[in-house]
Design a protein around this motif. Structure first.
Motif, PDB file in Angstrom:
ATOM      1  N   GLY A 216       0.830  -1.134   0.039  1.00  0.00           N
ATOM      2  CA  GLY A 216      -0.076  -0.040  -0.050  1.00  0.00           C
ATOM      3  C   GLY A 216       0.810   1.356  -0.007  1.00  0.00           C
ATOM      4  N   ILE A 217       0.302   2.291   0.438  1.00  0.00           N
ATOM      5  CA  ILE A 217       0.901   3.677   0.378  1.00  0.00           C
ATOM      6  C   ILE A 217       1.443   4.175   1.560  1.00  0.00           C
ATOM      7  CG2 ILE A 217      -0.697   4.503  -1.691  1.00  0.00           C
ATOM      8  CD1 ILE A 217      -2.010   6.281   0.241  1.00  0.00           C
ATOM      9  N   ILE A 218       1.204   3.300   2.603  1.00  0.00           N
ATOM     10  CA  ILE A 218       1.647   3.843   4.172  1.00  0.00           C
ATOM     11  C   ILE A 218       3.002   3.399   4.273  1.00  0.00           C
ATOM     12  CG2 ILE A 218       1.222   4.274   6.662  1.00  0.00           C
ATOM     13  CD1 ILE A 218      -0.915   5.285   4.891  1.00  0.00           C
ATOM     14  N   ASP A 219       4.140   4.278   4.028  1.00  0.00           N
ATOM     15  CA  ASP A 219       5.330   3.734   4.241  1.00  0.00           C
ATOM     16  C   ASP A 219       5.792   3.472   5.769  1.00  0.00           C
ATOM     17  OD1 ASP A 219       6.354   6.041   5.314  1.00  0.00           O
ATOM     18  OD2 ASP A 219       6.384   7.120   3.494  1.00  0.00           O
ATOM     19  N   ALA A 220       7.077   2.798   5.705  1.00  0.00           N
ATOM     20  CA  ALA A 220       7.386   2.224   7.087  1.00  0.00           C
ATOM     21  C   ALA A 220       7.709   3.369   8.094  1.00  0.00           C
ATOM     22  CB  ALA A 220       8.498   1.588   6.827  1.00  0.00           C
ATOM     23  N   ASP A 221       8.166   4.458   7.613  1.00  0.00           N
ATOM     24  CA  ASP A 221       8.439   5.678   8.492  1.00  0.00           C
ATOM     25  C   ASP A 221       7.272   6.102   9.112  1.00  0.00           C
ATOM     26  OD1 ASP A 221      11.224   5.391   8.042  1.00  0.00           O
ATOM     27  OD2 ASP A 221      11.452   6.913   6.353  1.00  0.00           O
ATOM     28  N   GLN A 222       6.269   6.392   8.212  1.00  0.00           N
ATOM     29  CA  GLN A 222       4.804   6.913   8.744  1.00  0.00           C
ATOM     30  C   GLN A 222       4.310   5.891   9.708  1.00  0.00           C
ATOM     31  OE1 GLN A 222       0.616   8.569   7.387  1.00  0.00           O
ATOM     32  NE2 GLN A 222       1.865   7.890   5.740  1.00  0.00           N
ATOM     33  N   PHE A 223       4.190   4.592   9.494  1.00  0.00           N
ATOM     34  CA  PHE A 223       3.657   3.867  10.158  1.00  0.00           C
ATOM     35  C   PHE A 223       4.436   3.299  11.534  1.00  0.00           C
ATOM     36  CE2 PHE A 223       2.202  -1.036  11.150  1.00  0.00           C
ATOM     37  CZ  PHE A 223       0.956  -0.592  11.022  1.00  0.00           C
ATOM     38  N   ASP A 224       5.700   3.596  11.541  1.00  0.00           N
ATOM     39  CA  ASP A 224       6.167   3.461  12.988  1.00  0.00           C
ATOM     40  C   ASP A 224       6.082   4.552  13.599  1.00  0.00           C
ATOM     41  OD1 ASP A 224       7.782   1.133  12.013  1.00  0.00           O
ATOM     42  OD2 ASP A 224       9.501   2.076  11.379  1.00  0.00           O
ATOM     43  N   ARG A 225       6.081   5.957  13.034  1.00  0.00           N
ATOM     44  CA  ARG A 225       5.639   7.079  13.942  1.00  0.00           C
ATOM     45  C   ARG A 225       4.126   6.944  14.531  1.00  0.00           C
ATOM     46  NH1 ARG A 225       6.338  13.566  12.186  1.00  0.00           N
ATOM     47  NH2 ARG A 225       5.239  14.374  13.992  1.00  0.00           N
ATOM     48  N   MET A 226       3.298   6.296  13.454  1.00  0.00           N
ATOM     49  CA  MET A 226       2.062   6.137  14.045  1.00  0.00           C
ATOM     50  C   MET A 226       1.815   5.237  15.312  1.00  0.00           C
ATOM     51  SD  MET A 226      -0.348   5.452  10.526  1.00  0.00           S
ATOM     52  CE  MET A 226      -1.591   5.194  11.019  1.00  0.00           C
ATOM     53  N   LEU A 227       2.457   4.384  15.204  1.00  0.00           N
ATOM     54  CA  LEU A 227       2.713   3.287  16.333  1.00  0.00           C
ATOM     55  C   LEU A 227       3.450   3.893  17.439  1.00  0.00           C
ATOM     56  CD1 LEU A 227       2.991  -0.295  14.540  1.00  0.00           C
ATOM     57  CD2 LEU A 227       1.084   1.071  15.449  1.00  0.00           C
ATOM     58  N   GLY A 228       4.379   4.526  17.210  1.00  0.00           N
ATOM     59  CA  GLY A 228       5.145   5.373  18.422  1.00  0.00           C
ATOM     60  C   GLY A 228       4.393   6.273  19.006  1.00  0.00           C
ATOM     61  N   THR A 229       3.503   7.000  18.178  1.00  0.00           N
ATOM     62  CA  THR A 229       2.696   7.999  18.825  1.00  0.00           C
ATOM     63  C   THR A 229       1.251   7.375  19.636  1.00  0.00           C
ATOM     64  OG1 THR A 229       3.075   9.671  17.069  1.00  0.00           O
ATOM     65  CG2 THR A 229       1.203   9.888  18.504  1.00  0.00           C
ATOM     66  N   ARG A 230       0.965   6.381  19.021  1.00  0.00           N
ATOM     67  CA  ARG A 230      -0.043   5.492  19.688  1.00  0.00           C
ATOM     68  C   ARG A 230       0.223   4.076  19.555  1.00  0.00           C
ATOM     69  NH1 ARG A 230      -4.357   4.610  18.745  1.00  0.00           N
ATOM     70  NH2 ARG A 230      -5.757   5.428  20.480  1.00  0.00           N
ATOM     71  N   PRO A 231       1.028   3.464  20.645  1.00  0.00           N
ATOM     72  CA  PRO A 231       1.292   2.213  20.707  1.00  0.00           C
ATOM     73  C   PRO A 231       0.277   1.373  21.042  1.00  0.00           C
ATOM     74  CG  PRO A 231       2.196   3.607  22.723  1.00  0.00           C
ATOM     75  CD  PRO A 231       1.521   4.526  21.775  1.00  0.00           C
ATOM     76  N   GLU A 232      -0.809   1.739  21.505  1.00  0.00           N
ATOM     77  CA  GLU A 232      -1.934   1.015  21.886  1.00  0.00           C
ATOM     78  C   GLU A 232      -2.792   0.374  20.469  1.00  0.00           C
ATOM     79  OE1 GLU A 232      -3.543   4.945  22.894  1.00  0.00           O
ATOM     80  OE2 GLU A 232      -1.784   4.047  22.474  1.00  0.00           O
TER      81      GLU A 232
END
Length: 262
Positions: A216-232
């Motif tokens: 898809g279009i969500i790259d690893a950097d964005q996804f890592d930051r998403m999970l880092g911001t909201r780890p739950e």
């Protein structure tokens, strides 16, 4: 049996496909230039367990084609209008791509109105002018009108993805045309070309399921930051899928949504 219902806000009429039924309400929001019918296979796979409402967002499908306001705030206000006017009590919002973005912003700004959020191939990172121009060029490249629906399906890649995009066309004047204006779609992307939405993502307080396509279009950097911001956040990648995974693997997506809602 699914019924078409209309919601009006500020002179803009929105068409909704309402499955009725018991249980938690689930609101489905399509992506840019999409339509509510993209969710038909997902709705069918959910099997009547929930009250599912698929929305034609402003500028698309059977809703107002040329709204004056295509700001992100307008899309959020539309979601709230659907929730309120259809009597949906704290639904789970599910959105793919730009619909996922609208769902995220709604959950962030109005936590009292939402019980859960599912973002499908969507995230809080902004875009850029080059991407905006690329999307505009893609719309302009469509050989409209398509002579037949079958040729439209083939043009959009065939299979369930091609069928899904072709289902968003309408037949008139001897050909098949988009049910949106490309200029309206491009204008609706303008805010994203100038800012990101990480603060809003951090403010989402309800449970969140993030579903990604393997390519898809969500790259690893964005996804890592998403999970880092909201780890739950609960995160799932669906193998063998791309950006339109709701068309490619609707049964699997319905399973994930159903388990999350339950």
């Amino acid at each position: 049996m699914t019924a078409v219902r209309f919601v009006e806000r500020g002179g803009v009429r929105l068409a909704c496909r309402d499955s009725g039924g018991p249980g938690t309400a689930v609101v489905l929001l399509h992506g840019l230039a999409g339509h509510a019918g993209e969710w038909d296979a997902v709705v069918a796979a959910l099997g009547g367990r929930f009250r599912v409402v698929a929305v034609d967002q402003r500028g698309s499908g059977a809703s107002e084609r040329r709204p004056q306001d295509v700001s992100r705030a307008a899309y959020v206000a539309d979601v709230l209008a659907v929730v309120e006017q259809l009597g949906l009590e704290r639904p789970v919002l599910v959105g793919q791509s730009y619909g996922g973005h609208a769902a995220m912003l709604t959950a962030a700004a109005h936590p009292e109105s939402v019980s859960g959020l599912v973002v499908v191939e969507a995230g809080p990172a902004g875009s850029d002018q080059e991407t905006l121009e690329g999307i505009a060029g893609w719309f302009d490249s469509w050989p409209v009108p398509f002579p037949t629906r079958a040729e439209a399906v083939e043009y959009f890649g065939g299979g369930p993805v091609g069928e899904g995009w072709a289902a968003g066309l309408e037949e008139r004047g001897g050909g098949w045309w988009p049910r949106f204006d490309s200029g309206v779609m491009v204008e609706s992307l303008t805010e994203n070309a100038h800012r990101s939405w990480w603060e809003e993502w951090a403010r989402v307080g309800c449970p969140v399921l993030a579903v990604l396509g393997q390519s898809g279009i969500i790259d690893a950097d964005q996804f890592d930051r998403m999970l880092g911001t909201r780890p739950e956040t609960v995160a799932v990648s669906v193998p063998g899928t791309g950006h339109d995974l709701h068309l490619e693997q609707p049964v699997e997506l319905a399973r994930l949504i159903g388990e999350f809602v339950a």
